[in-house]
Design an enzyme around this catalytic site. Structure first.
Site: not given
Length: 214
Positions: A8, A132
């Protein structure tokens, strides 16, 4: 089964080439101006044009409206919309229906209760769940904070949605994280950088090798 890897925060040609060359399965583009990994619409278009169909193009958004989503989806020819804010299950459904793309919902985790809440509200609603770590209180970023959570919270869990592990992963700990959590996907951003928002090609290669057990 080999773990899949999403890199990412791709925001430069060097990062793109490094990730694709190392065997990334998905690339994430951050459409969130406060982030050091933010990419412009023009930048996204330039980079994603070079990505083959075999690699997923994921756009990260934080509570974005439909117009912002549409312009970014068009510019980046996105495959997946990653909602990384406090979007509700109804918003996830609405985005899927409006744009006809797969939707990933980020889940902030610190305790087992967070996993159970995700199961109750988003599992089977979003196409992907991304677990996360909860961001530090002083951070304005919902992710990319180099903070991890207890991976054993995911051990033995099963979900209707496909899912990813994120948060504080790096080349040195990702193999252990996959072993403990049995994650089918891992997602990394800050853990493969040499400076905030600047990817390190060697770290990307080492991370993917470690995650996939090469």
């Amino acid at each position: 089964m080999t773990c899949m890897v999403k890199i990412c925060g791709i925001n430069s040609e060097d990062a793109l080439i490094a990730a694709m060359s190392a065997g990334a399965d998905a690339l994430g583009y951050v459409f969130f101006p406060p982030s050091p990994r933010h990419i412009s619409l023009k930048g996204a278009k330039t980079l994603t044009e070079r990505v083959p169909d075999s690699i997923l193009k994921v756009g990260l958004f934080v509570e974005a409206g439909d117009e912002a989503l549409e312009t970014a989806i068009t510019a980046g020819n996105l495959d997946v919309i990653q909602l990384h804010g406090k979007e509700s299950p109804d918003r996830v459904i609405a985005v899927k229906e409006r744009f006809g793309l797969k939707v990933m919902k980020a889940i902030s985790v610190s305790t087992a209760a967070d996993i159970e809440a995700a199961k109750a509200h988003y599992d089977g609603v979003a196409d992907y769940l991304l677990f996360d770590a909860k961001p530090p209180k002083d951070s304005i970023l919902p992710g990319g904070n180099a903070v991890s959570f207890d991976w054993t919270l995911l051990s033995g869990q099963s979900f209707k949605s496909d899912w990813m592990l994120a948060g504080g992963l790096d080349p040195d700990n990702v193999a252990k994280a996959v072993e403990i959590s049995q994650a089918p996907w891992v997602d990394v951003s800050s853990g493969v950088e040499k400076a905030k928002g600047v990817k390190d090609a060697r770290k990307i290669a080492n991370f993917i090798q470690a995650a996939k057990g090469y």
